[in-house]
Motif scaffolding. Structure first.
Motif, short mmCIF file in Angstrom:
data_model
loop_
_atom_site.label_atom_id
_atom_site.label_comp_id
_atom_site.label_asym_id
_atom_site.label_seq_id
_atom_site.Cartn_x
_atom_site.Cartn_y
_atom_site.Cartn_z
N VAL A 167 0.91 -1.31 -0.14
CA VAL A 167 -0.13 -0.08 0.03
C VAL A 167 0.96 1.14 0.12
CG1 VAL A 167 -1.95 1.15 1.07
CG2 VAL A 167 -1.83 -1.35 1.26
N SER A 168 1.98 1.20 0.44
CA SER A 168 3.06 2.14 0.20
C SER A 168 4.08 2.01 -1.14
CB SER A 168 4.04 2.37 1.46
OG SER A 168 5.16 3.20 1.41
N PRO A 169 3.90 2.92 -1.77
CA PRO A 169 4.77 3.06 -2.87
C PRO A 169 6.26 3.05 -2.64
CG PRO A 169 3.25 4.92 -3.16
CD PRO A 169 3.07 4.35 -1.85
N LYS A 170 6.86 3.18 -1.53
CA LYS A 170 8.18 3.15 -1.14
C LYS A 170 8.36 1.57 -0.80
CE LYS A 170 8.89 7.34 1.64
NZ LYS A 170 9.72 7.94 0.54
N SER A 171 7.35 0.49 -0.45
CA SER A 171 7.58 -0.75 -0.12
C SER A 171 7.28 -1.17 -1.44
CB SER A 171 6.45 -1.18 0.88
OG SER A 171 6.70 -0.77 2.07
N ALA A 172 6.37 -0.70 -2.31
CA ALA A 172 6.21 -1.26 -3.79
C ALA A 172 7.49 -1.49 -4.56
CB ALA A 172 4.98 -0.67 -4.40
N ILE A 173 8.27 -0.63 -4.50
CA ILE A 173 9.59 -0.22 -4.96
C ILE A 173 10.42 -1.47 -4.70
CG2 ILE A 173 11.71 0.91 -5.42
CD1 ILE A 173 9.95 3.49 -4.90
N ILE A 174 10.64 -2.08 -3.50
CA ILE A 174 11.35 -3.08 -3.16
C ILE A 174 10.80 -4.25 -3.64
CG2 ILE A 174 12.25 -4.29 -1.10
CD1 ILE A 174 12.18 -1.65 0.54
#
Length: 332
Positions: A167-174
């Motif tokens: 749900v966070s783009p920061k995590s989605a990048i990983i």
């Protein structure tokens, strides 16, 4: 005797009906394609990122059907058959799919499929919320014995991992990076294509991340009230404060006193909107909103698409953009 036979007949009819309904339930998307790199994913965000990075070099099969919420879903026998024949099985991990350990044990003994936990490397959030659906994942650590830190969610009885990483783009990048590396691992022949498409996806995710940061940090309010505790990663990464009616699972029952306290907080903080999501009932959100005298609005955890969203061509990016616009409106 006649009454006994009648009851037995009714029981048999009921059982037949149950098995018929089960057999006709929602199915996963797609089947194994010979000559392709077959990748099985557990739910929508992983499926979308996999298709974007994989392009025409892969055949992606998503286990979770359209319109189905993932928390209580379990795979069918055909899903085991397909995954046994695939080259790659991508699941979120962090306790989202409590069925994964037994699912992997049930694969054909000759299967060469590589199972990858896509959330690996995300800084996981621990919570004392327990939804009763094994989000803590007592079995997944067996597949990652070399990574004790990542599986700390299984080491204690009082804390559980919040699995809503994507749900966070920061995590989605990983997560996108993990998918890219997994595809290259099972299919090095198409490494350059995977890398090129991954870079394009990563750029879009980084742009989305920057937009969330820029837009949310300048807003005067930062408290959000949501129906389902699915936004902790979003809240942590963009300095929001999440208050949830229910726990990690959208069907967890809140206590009456919790609703009273939330309604009081909403009034005191002058919060204008209670957020709900499309794939589960909005009854409690509307009840709280009515009690507090405020309105409701959608905040999508992007766990899956509705049938209408699929027809409209919605995806992770369009849904997250809508989330951002709704947050901006609610936090003015």
């Amino acid at each position: 005797m006649v009454a006994m036979k009648s009851r037995i007949s009714l029981l048999i009819l009921a059982l037949v009906l149950v098995f018929t309904l089960t057999a006709c339930g929602p199915k996963s998307s797609g089947n194994i394609v010979e000559g392709k790199v077959n990748v099985v994913t557990t739910f929508y965000p992983i499926y979308e990122f996999t298709r974007e990075i994989g392009g025409d070099d892969i055949n992606a099969i998503n286990l979770l059907p359209v319109g189905v919420e993932p928390h209580d879903w379990t795979p069918r026998s055909q899903d085991i058959v397909n995954t046994s024949k695939a080259q790659l099985f991508l699941y979120n991990g962090a306790g989202l799919e409590g069925w994964v350990p037994n699912f992997l044990k049930g694969l054909d003994s000759s299967s060469k499929v590589e199972a990858v936990e896509v959330s690996k490397g995300v800084d996981l959030i621990m919570t004392d919320e327990d939804d009763g659906h094994d989000h803590g994942g007592s079995g997944e650590e067996n597949h990652h014995e070399d990574d004790a830190d990542h599986n700390s969610h299984s080491s204690g009885d009082s804390l559980h991992t919040d699995p809503h990483t994507w749900v966070s783009p920061k995590s989605a990048i990983i997560m996108a990076r993990n998918i890219n590396e997994s595809l290259q691992s099972v299919d090095p022949e198409h490494k350059d294509g995977y890398e090129e498409r991954y870079n394009k996806l990563a750029e879009r995710l980084q742009a989305l991340d920057s937009k969330f940061e820029q837009e949310l940090t300048k807003l005067p309010n930062h408290k959000i009230v949501v129906s389902h505790q699915a936004f902790a990663y979003l809240a942590r990464d963009y300095k929001l404060e999440q208050h949830a009616i229910m726990g990690l699972s959208p069907d967890a029952e809140p206590r009456g006193q919790d609703l009273v306290n939330l309604a009081k907080m909403v009034k005191e903080e002058k919060i204008q909107y209670i957020f709900f999501e499309e794939l589960v009932s909005d009854k409690l959100a509307k009840t709280l909103a009515a009690e507090a005298g405020v309105s409701t609005m959608v905040l999508n955890p992007v766990e899956g698409l509705t049938t209408e969203q699929e027809k409209n061509g919605d995806n992770y990016f369009t849904l997250m953009e809508k989330n951002l616009q709704n947050l901006i409106m609610a936090l003015q």
